[in-house]
Design an enzyme around this catalytic site. Structure first.
Site, PDB file in Angstrom:
ATOM      1  N   SER A  46      39.510  33.616  21.350  1.00  0.00           N
ATOM      2  CA  SER A  46      40.858  33.221  21.769  1.00  0.00           C
ATOM      3  C   SER A  46      41.824  34.387  21.594  1.00  0.00           C
ATOM      4  O   SER A  46      41.670  35.204  20.671  1.00  0.00           O
ATOM      5  CB  SER A  46      41.317  32.057  20.889  1.00  0.00           C
ATOM      6  N   TYR A  80      42.084  27.337  12.394  1.00  0.00           N
ATOM      7  CA  TYR A  80      41.319  27.355  13.647  1.00  0.00           C
ATOM      8  C   TYR A  80      41.252  28.785  14.194  1.00  0.00           C
ATOM      9  O   TYR A  80      40.174  29.299  14.509  1.00  0.00           O
ATOM     10  CB  TYR A  80      41.954  26.416  14.699  1.00  0.00           C
ATOM     11  N   LYS A  95      38.031  31.996  14.713  1.00  0.00           N
ATOM     12  CA  LYS A  95      37.701  32.874  15.859  1.00  0.00           C
ATOM     13  C   LYS A  95      37.653  34.334  15.401  1.00  0.00           C
ATOM     14  O   LYS A  95      36.766  35.092  15.779  1.00  0.00           O
ATOM     15  CB  LYS A  95      38.728  32.707  16.980  1.00  0.00           C
TER      16      LYS A  95
HETATM   17  P1  NAD Z   1      36.351  20.850  23.736  1.00  0.00           P
HETATM   18  O1  NAD Z   1      36.660  20.189  22.458  1.00  0.00           O
HETATM   19  O2  NAD Z   1      36.695  20.159  24.996  1.00  0.00           O
HETATM   20  O3  NAD Z   1      34.792  21.231  23.790  1.00  0.00           O
HETATM   21  C1  NAD Z   1      34.060  21.561  22.636  1.00  0.00           C
HETATM   22  C2  NAD Z   1      32.783  20.725  22.656  1.00  0.00           C
HETATM   23  O4  NAD Z   1      32.000  21.041  21.508  1.00  0.00           O
HETATM   24  C3  NAD Z   1      33.038  19.220  22.610  1.00  0.00           C
HETATM   25  O5  NAD Z   1      32.323  18.585  23.641  1.00  0.00           O
HETATM   26  C4  NAD Z   1      32.535  18.789  21.232  1.00  0.00           C
HETATM   27  O6  NAD Z   1      32.026  17.479  21.253  1.00  0.00           O
HETATM   28  C5  NAD Z   1      31.478  19.845  20.956  1.00  0.00           C
HETATM   29  N1  NAD Z   1      31.209  20.107  19.542  1.00  0.00           N
HETATM   30  C6  NAD Z   1      32.108  20.361  18.554  1.00  0.00           C
HETATM   31  N2  NAD Z   1      31.471  20.532  17.386  1.00  0.00           N
HETATM   32  C7  NAD Z   1      30.140  20.401  17.634  1.00  0.00           C
HETATM   33  C8  NAD Z   1      28.965  20.460  16.831  1.00  0.00           C
HETATM   34  N3  NAD Z   1      29.027  20.659  15.498  1.00  0.00           N
HETATM   35  N4  NAD Z   1      27.757  20.277  17.421  1.00  0.00           N
HETATM   36  C9  NAD Z   1      27.682  20.058  18.758  1.00  0.00           C
HETATM   37  N5  NAD Z   1      28.747  19.977  19.562  1.00  0.00           N
HETATM   38  C10 NAD Z   1      29.965  20.144  18.997  1.00  0.00           C
HETATM   39  O7  NAD Z   1      37.024  22.295  23.704  1.00  0.00           O
HETATM   40  P2  NAD Z   1      37.261  23.350  24.882  1.00  0.00           P
HETATM   41  O8  NAD Z   1      38.700  23.387  25.184  1.00  0.00           O
HETATM   42  O9  NAD Z   1      36.279  23.136  25.946  1.00  0.00           O
HETATM   43  O10 NAD Z   1      36.926  24.690  24.088  1.00  0.00           O
HETATM   44  C11 NAD Z   1      35.637  25.275  24.148  1.00  0.00           C
HETATM   45  C12 NAD Z   1      35.622  26.498  23.254  1.00  0.00           C
HETATM   46  O11 NAD Z   1      36.631  27.406  23.688  1.00  0.00           O
HETATM   47  C13 NAD Z   1      35.922  26.210  21.785  1.00  0.00           C
HETATM   48  O12 NAD Z   1      35.136  27.080  20.993  1.00  0.00           O
HETATM   49  C14 NAD Z   1      37.380  26.557  21.654  1.00  0.00           C
HETATM   50  O13 NAD Z   1      37.726  26.922  20.349  1.00  0.00           O
HETATM   51  C15 NAD Z   1      37.480  27.747  22.600  1.00  0.00           C
HETATM   52  N6  NAD Z   1      38.846  27.986  23.098  1.00  0.00           N
HETATM   53  C16 NAD Z   1      39.494  26.981  23.758  1.00  0.00           C
HETATM   54  C17 NAD Z   1      40.800  27.211  24.225  1.00  0.00           C
HETATM   55  C18 NAD Z   1      41.547  26.106  24.943  1.00  0.00           C
HETATM   56  O14 NAD Z   1      42.754  26.256  25.143  1.00  0.00           O
HETATM   57  N7  NAD Z   1      40.920  25.033  25.355  1.00  0.00           N
HETATM   58  C19 NAD Z   1      41.416  28.448  24.013  1.00  0.00           C
HETATM   59  C20 NAD Z   1      40.702  29.451  23.348  1.00  0.00           C
HETATM   60  C21 NAD Z   1      39.393  29.216  22.905  1.00  0.00           C
HETATM   61  C1  UD1 Z   2      47.969  27.314  21.224  1.00  0.00           C
HETATM   62  C2  UD1 Z   2      47.583  27.722  19.823  1.00  0.00           C
HETATM   63  C3  UD1 Z   2      46.473  28.754  19.889  1.00  0.00           C
HETATM   64  C4  UD1 Z   2      45.291  28.210  20.696  1.00  0.00           C
HETATM   65  C5  UD1 Z   2      45.778  27.793  22.080  1.00  0.00           C
HETATM   66  C6  UD1 Z   2      44.685  27.142  22.894  1.00  0.00           C
HETATM   67  C7  UD1 Z   2      49.553  27.381  18.372  1.00  0.00           C
HETATM   68  C8  UD1 Z   2      50.625  28.056  17.598  1.00  0.00           C
HETATM   69  N1  UD1 Z   2      48.763  28.207  19.108  1.00  0.00           N
HETATM   70  O1  UD1 Z   2      48.436  28.456  21.907  1.00  0.00           O
HETATM   71  O2  UD1 Z   2      46.048  29.072  18.578  1.00  0.00           O
HETATM   72  O3  UD1 Z   2      44.277  29.196  20.837  1.00  0.00           O
HETATM   73  O4  UD1 Z   2      46.851  26.838  21.935  1.00  0.00           O
HETATM   74  O5  UD1 Z   2      44.297  25.937  22.337  1.00  0.00           O
HETATM   75  O6  UD1 Z   2      49.394  26.169  18.343  1.00  0.00           O
HETATM   76  N2  UD1 Z   2      55.110  24.181  24.062  1.00  0.00           N
HETATM   77  C9  UD1 Z   2      56.225  23.388  24.127  1.00  0.00           C
HETATM   78  N3  UD1 Z   2      56.098  22.046  23.926  1.00  0.00           N
HETATM   79  C10 UD1 Z   2      54.891  21.465  23.685  1.00  0.00           C
HETATM   80  C11 UD1 Z   2      53.743  22.284  23.624  1.00  0.00           C
HETATM   81  C12 UD1 Z   2      53.879  23.652  23.804  1.00  0.00           C
HETATM   82  O7  UD1 Z   2      57.333  23.893  24.354  1.00  0.00           O
HETATM   83  O8  UD1 Z   2      54.839  20.235  23.498  1.00  0.00           O
HETATM   84  C13 UD1 Z   2      55.244  25.636  24.297  1.00  0.00           C
HETATM   85  C14 UD1 Z   2      54.829  26.453  23.086  1.00  0.00           C
HETATM   86  O9  UD1 Z   2      55.942  26.732  22.288  1.00  0.00           O
HETATM   87  C15 UD1 Z   2      54.261  27.716  23.754  1.00  0.00           C
HETATM   88  C16 UD1 Z   2      53.800  27.272  25.141  1.00  0.00           C
HETATM   89  O10 UD1 Z   2      54.379  25.980  25.354  1.00  0.00           O
HETATM   90  O11 UD1 Z   2      55.287  28.635  23.948  1.00  0.00           O
HETATM   91  C17 UD1 Z   2      52.295  27.146  25.207  1.00  0.00           C
HETATM   92  O12 UD1 Z   2      51.875  26.340  24.119  1.00  0.00           O
HETATM   93  P1  UD1 Z   2      50.353  25.875  23.918  1.00  0.00           P
HETATM   94  O13 UD1 Z   2      49.859  25.251  25.169  1.00  0.00           O
HETATM   95  O14 UD1 Z   2      50.293  25.067  22.675  1.00  0.00           O
HETATM   96  O15 UD1 Z   2      49.560  27.253  23.747  1.00  0.00           O
HETATM   97  P2  UD1 Z   2      49.779  28.421  22.683  1.00  0.00           P
HETATM   98  O16 UD1 Z   2      50.864  28.125  21.731  1.00  0.00           O
HETATM   99  O17 UD1 Z   2      49.875  29.705  23.438  1.00  0.00           O
END
Ligand code: NAD
Ligand code: UD1
Length: 345
Positions: A127, A152, A156
């Site tokens: 991330s 969290y 990463k």
């Molecule tokens: P998500 O929660 O939708 O998907 C994660 C999946 O992993 C889920 O289906 C969950 O059931 C499964 N899981 C969790 N723990 C497990 C375990 N112990 N054994 C087997 N399965 C397990 O999340 P996502 O948004 O698809 O994210 C996927 C990856 O990307 C994650 O590692 C997350 O941290 C990373 N990531 C997501 C974002 C985002 O904004 N969505 C941003 C940066 C990084």
């Molecule tokens: C957040 C997480 C980051 C994570 C990423 C993806 C925090 C501080 N950071 O990033 O660690 O990797 O999500 O899961 O939580 N906002 C509003 N109102 C809301 C929600 C968000 O104004 O109800 C604003 C936030 O202030 C930010 C922007 O929208 O400026 C994006 O927010 P968000 O979607 O939560 O992503 P990040 O904060 O970038």
């Protein structure tokens, strides 16, 4: 024979979109998921979209024996794309041990089991949170990482350090860490999309849930930042573009094109949009007025973050193609379709 790829967390948001792109590129997909944040219905939705049913194994990757057994069964796989993790920032502050336990046990068991069975290619979901508050923008991959604000985020950062050490110690093993910026949007079919548990933390699902009537109003966290309109700027990226990058990354490893044992790439569009611009785009795309209120800043938020994307293009030939309106349109379609047809996940 199709090339087999193991996708951990493949029933989740990004994993399911990636499974679809892998199937479209003729891979045989094995999904491992404990369904802790997803549903098995994803498997039939993937079938509906692609005409192919991926193999699904319900497994908790925290369990070392079960993990080793499943990797032994699929020891002909060419690589692993590891999505499985807990990901809610706020919850990780409340329950840090749960986050460290799940994210590290599942990572370590996967690395140990796959290398034990000769599966030596690994893609990791990292991330942009590892950059903390950057001094220069757009941010390049060689910027120093900082300790993230949340447990969290810290999982990463530490996971990347584990991968650095492990790839150094094992010549046969290659890994790519993909640093996602802000993934949003949904598959154009409207069959799969983001389904946060409970009240969303993230901006996009909060907007669509407000518009659909599940939430009263969106709180905009601060308009006193030194940005174009005072609201924070992020690099939003369509989940389908993100999924396609994983196909490029795993192919790079399978084709032995990597130049370092661990390579790291930003996945963003390179364009920063403010919270107000996202709201304006939503109103334009949906034709609705969004109920929102400007409130104080949220702890841990950085003012601006957007990616330098040249490296992913130069090395993997990947760049994002979809724009903000397309991201928001697909997220809005998904929210409406999902709420109409489902009361559960
Ligand atoms: P998500 O929660 O939708 O998907 C994660 C999946 O992993 C889920 O289906 C969950 O059931 C499964 N899981 C969790 N723990 C497990 C375990 N112990 N054994 C087997 N399965 C397990 O999340 P996502 O948004 O698809 O994210 C996927 C990856 O990307 C994650 O590692 C997350 O941290 C990373 N990531 C997501 C974002 C985002 O904004 N969505 C941003 C940066 C990084
Ligand atoms: C957040 C997480 C980051 C994570 C990423 C993806 C925090 C501080 N950071 O990033 O660690 O990797 O999500 O899961 O939580 N906002 C509003 N109102 C809301 C929600 C968000 O104004 O109800 C604003 C936030 O202030 C930010 C922007 O929208 O400026 C994006 O927010 P968000 O979607 O939560 O992503 P990040 O904060 O970038």
């Amino acid at each position: 024979m199709k090339t087999k790829i193991i996708v951990t967390g493949g029933c989740g948001y990004i994993g399911s979109h990636t499974a679809i792109e892998l199937i479209k590129n003729d891979f045989d997909v094995i999904i491992l998921d404990d369904l802790s944040n997803s549903t098995e219905k994803t498997i039939s939705r993937i079938h509906k979209i692609t005409g192919v049913t991926p193999t699904f194994v319900k497994i908790d990757l925290k369990d070392p024996l079960a993990t080793s057994t499943v990797f032994k069964m699929h020891n002909d796989a060419a690589g692993v794309i590891h999505f499985a993790a807990h990901k809610a920032v706020g919850e990780s502050v409340q329950k840090p041990l749960m986050y460290y336990k799940n994210n590290f046990y599942s990572l370590l068991n996967t690395l140990e089991s796959q290398s034990e069975h000769g599966i030596n290619n690994f893609i990791f979901s990292s991330s942009a949170t590892v950059y903390g508050t950057p001094n220069t923008l757009p941010i390049t991959e060689d910027n120093e990482t900082q300790r993230p604000f949340s447990p969290y985020g810290n999982t990463k950062k530490i996971a990347e350090e584990i991968l650095t050490d492990f790839t150094k110690s094992n010549d046969a093993f290659s890994a790519i860490s993909l640093r996602y910026f802000n993934p949003i949007g949904a598959h154009p079919s409207g069959e799969i999309g983001e389904l946060p548990n409970g009240i969303p933390n993230n901006l996009m699902p909060y907007i669509t849930q407000t518009a659909v009537g599940l939430r009263d109003k969106l709180m905009v966290y601060g308009n006193d930042y030194l940005t174009k309109d005072g609201t924070p700027i992020r690099d939003y990226i369509h989940v389908v573009d993100l999924a396609k990058a994983h196909v490029k990354a795993i192919n790079r490893l399978i084709d032995h094109k990597q130049q370092q044992p661990l390579e790291t790439y930003n996945l963003g569009t390179g364009n920063g949009f403010s919270v107000m611009e996202v709201i304006e785009s939503f109103e334009r795309v949906s034709g609705l007025k969004l109920n929102y209120e400007i409130v104080g800043r949220r702890e841990g938020d950085v003012p601006q973050l957007f990616a330098a994307t040249d490296l992913a293009y130069q090395k993997m030939g990947w760049k994002a193609e979809l724009g903000l309106d397309e991201m928001i349109d697909s997220a809005w379609c998904w929210e409406q379709k999902h709420r109409k047809h489902n009361t559960s996940k």
